[in-house]
Design a protein around this motif. Structure first.
Motif, short mmCIF file in Angstrom:
data_model
loop_
_atom_site.label_atom_id
_atom_site.label_comp_id
_atom_site.label_asym_id
_atom_site.label_seq_id
_atom_site.Cartn_x
_atom_site.Cartn_y
_atom_site.Cartn_z
N LEU A 262 0.83 -1.20 0.00
CA LEU A 262 0.00 0.00 0.00
C LEU A 262 0.86 1.25 0.00
O LEU A 262 1.93 1.26 0.59
CB LEU A 262 -0.88 0.02 1.25
N SER A 263 0.35 2.30 -0.63
CA SER A 263 1.06 3.58 -0.60
C SER A 263 0.37 4.57 0.31
O SER A 263 0.84 5.68 0.52
CB SER A 263 1.18 4.15 -2.01
N TYR A 264 -0.81 4.21 0.80
CA TYR A 264 -1.49 5.01 1.82
C TYR A 264 -2.35 4.08 2.65
O TYR A 264 -2.68 2.98 2.19
CB TYR A 264 -2.32 6.14 1.18
N PRO A 265 -2.69 4.50 3.89
CA PRO A 265 -3.43 3.57 4.76
C PRO A 265 -4.82 3.27 4.25
O PRO A 265 -5.42 4.08 3.52
CB PRO A 265 -3.49 4.30 6.11
N LEU A 266 -5.36 2.11 4.62
CA LEU A 266 -6.73 1.76 4.25
C LEU A 266 -7.71 2.65 5.01
O LEU A 266 -7.43 3.09 6.13
CB LEU A 266 -7.01 0.31 4.62
N PHE A 267 -8.88 2.90 4.41
CA PHE A 267 -9.95 3.59 5.11
C PHE A 267 -10.71 2.56 5.95
O PHE A 267 -10.67 1.37 5.63
CB PHE A 267 -10.86 4.29 4.09
N PRO A 268 -11.37 3.03 7.04
CA PRO A 268 -11.97 2.08 7.98
C PRO A 268 -12.84 1.01 7.34
O PRO A 268 -12.74 -0.17 7.70
CB PRO A 268 -12.79 2.98 8.91
N ASP A 269 -13.70 1.37 6.38
CA ASP A 269 -14.56 0.35 5.77
C ASP A 269 -13.73 -0.67 4.98
O ASP A 269 -14.06 -1.85 4.90
CB ASP A 269 -15.64 1.00 4.88
N GLN A 270 -12.61 -0.21 4.42
CA GLN A 270 -11.74 -1.14 3.68
C GLN A 270 -11.05 -2.12 4.63
O GLN A 270 -10.87 -3.28 4.30
CB GLN A 270 -10.68 -0.35 2.90
N ILE A 271 -10.68 -1.64 5.81
CA ILE A 271 -10.05 -2.53 6.80
C ILE A 271 -11.01 -3.66 7.14
O ILE A 271 -10.64 -4.83 7.17
CB ILE A 271 -9.65 -1.76 8.09
N LYS A 272 -12.28 -3.30 7.36
CA LYS A 272 -13.30 -4.29 7.70
C LYS A 272 -13.42 -5.34 6.60
O LYS A 272 -13.40 -6.54 6.85
CB LYS A 272 -14.64 -3.60 7.93
N GLN A 273 -13.52 -4.84 5.36
CA GLN A 273 -13.64 -5.74 4.20
C GLN A 273 -12.47 -6.71 4.16
O GLN A 273 -12.63 -7.90 3.94
CB GLN A 273 -13.59 -4.91 2.91
N GLN A 274 -11.28 -6.15 4.40
CA GLN A 274 -10.08 -6.98 4.30
C GLN A 274 -10.04 -8.04 5.40
O GLN A 274 -9.69 -9.18 5.14
CB GLN A 274 -8.86 -6.08 4.41
#
Ligand code: HEC
Ligand code: HEC
Length: 282
Positions: A262-274
């Motif tokens: 990654l070149s920038y941190p995940l957004f909260p909803d993306q963290i959940k998905q992952q």
């Protein structure tokens, strides 16, 4: 300072006195052993025990136990090296190429090593039990992943020192043993090359087939394998040019168990998905 060194010395010699002497060359009696997984044709091990510096900062020593094993199976012979300290203070060491946190405990005529594999749900435990006459060593190995458990028992008999000659001789290099190896990894002994493969798969959070056509490891058909070659060269050149040749930048440094750094941190909803996706994959 003098006091600290004195204490370290006493505790090291204390530990040595406690440990059963399991050093030597050992060979599995396959009739008596019960080994999980595909059938094997042979198991030979050299075990060494010697005090080594355990904590570089304090110079503290502990008994280091190294088992170098050669397993002969369908596809030839492969070696593995397990080194652990007889100490309940955990030490992280690569085992089969992957950082593993290890502790060791001696009790009576047994030595037990516990390991848990970084970034994974895998753990293992190996208990070495020496018979009273010192001629038989029974290894009880339990590997777990989630609630799945795999158990093996190796019954080994003591061999003359000369039986370890083949295992002490250098292995074929990757270049000699495999068909299509081109990067700097080619000079590694075969089994260390395979450990490196396990490390790469672990670093990317993938398995061998992410880069390899199943059953055809020499094939370059997969784009991921061709990319990985460039990545091996890139990591090597960063270390050479910027870290005086020390292996500082490795696959994990960027990949952190994902194929796409990654070149920038995940957004909260993306963290959940992952997290959901990872849970499903495991
Ligand atoms: C991230 C990609 C990647 C993963 C994952 C990977 N490999 Fe590889 N593998 C490579 C590359 C690249 C080479 C060629 C290296 C070279 O040219 O120096 C290779 C070469 C090999 C070879 C040599 C084949 C031959 O005859 O030339 C073997 C064997 C092998 N890998 C086994 C494995 C195993 C087993 C795993 C899983 C534990 C694995 N690899 C996981 C990228 C990968
Ligand atoms: C300096 C950071 C860095 C290091 C170190 C690094 N990589 Fe990469 N890698 C990347 C980036 C960035 C990409 C492109 C990601 C993308 O496609 O989204 C990538 C892509 C890849 C891909 C392609 C993934 C795909 O799905 O196509 C593979 C395979 C790969 N790397 C393997 C490795 C291996 C093996 C190592 C260690 C030898 C390694 N990388 C070390 C940054 C790095």
């Amino acid at each position: 300072m003098v006091k600290v060194i004195g204490l370290a010395f006493i505790s090291a010699s204390f530990l040595c006195a406690q440990s059963p002497n399991i050093s030597g060359v050992w060979k599995a009696d396959l009739q008596k052993s019960k080994i999980a997984g595909p059938p094997i044709k042979g198991y030979t091990a050299i075990i060494e025990q010697k005090p080594e510096v355990f904590n570089r900062r304090t110079g503290e020593k502990a008994l280091a136990i190294t088992e170098t094993a050669a397993v002969t199976g369908e596809h030839g012979q492969f070696r593995s090296v397990l080194t652990f300290f007889e100490s309940d203070k955990p030490v992280v060491r690569p085992y089969e190429g992957i950082p593993t946190r290890l502790t060791g405990v001696a009790e009576g005529n047994t030595i037990t090593v516990n390991g848990d594999v970084a970034g994974s749900t895998r753990t293992f435990k190996r208990t070495y039990e020496l018979s009273n006459n010192g001629q038989t060593l029974t290894i009880n190995a339990v590997a777990t992943n989630h609630d799945k458990e795999r158990q093996s028992t190796y019954v080994l008999t003591k061999q003359p020192d000369s039986a370890g000659e083949a295992l002490r001789a250098p292995e074929k290099t990757a270049e000699q043993g495999f068909k299509n190896v081109k990067t700097a990894l080619k000079t590694l002994p075969e089994s260390q090359f395979i450990d490196q493969m396990r490390y790469m798969a672990w670093s990317l959070g993938k398995d061998c087939e992410f880069c390899h056509v199943q059953g055809h490891f020499d094939s370059d058909d997969k784009k991921e394998k061709r990319t990985a070659r460039k990545m091996i060269e890139m990591a090597e050149s960063i270390d050479q040019n910027h870290f005086e040749g020390h292996p500082e930048v490795r696959c994990f440094t960027c990949h952190q168990q994902h194929p796409h750094p990654l070149s920038y941190p995940l957004f909260p909803d993306q963290i959940k998905q992952q997290q959901t996706a990872t849970a499903r994959a495991r």
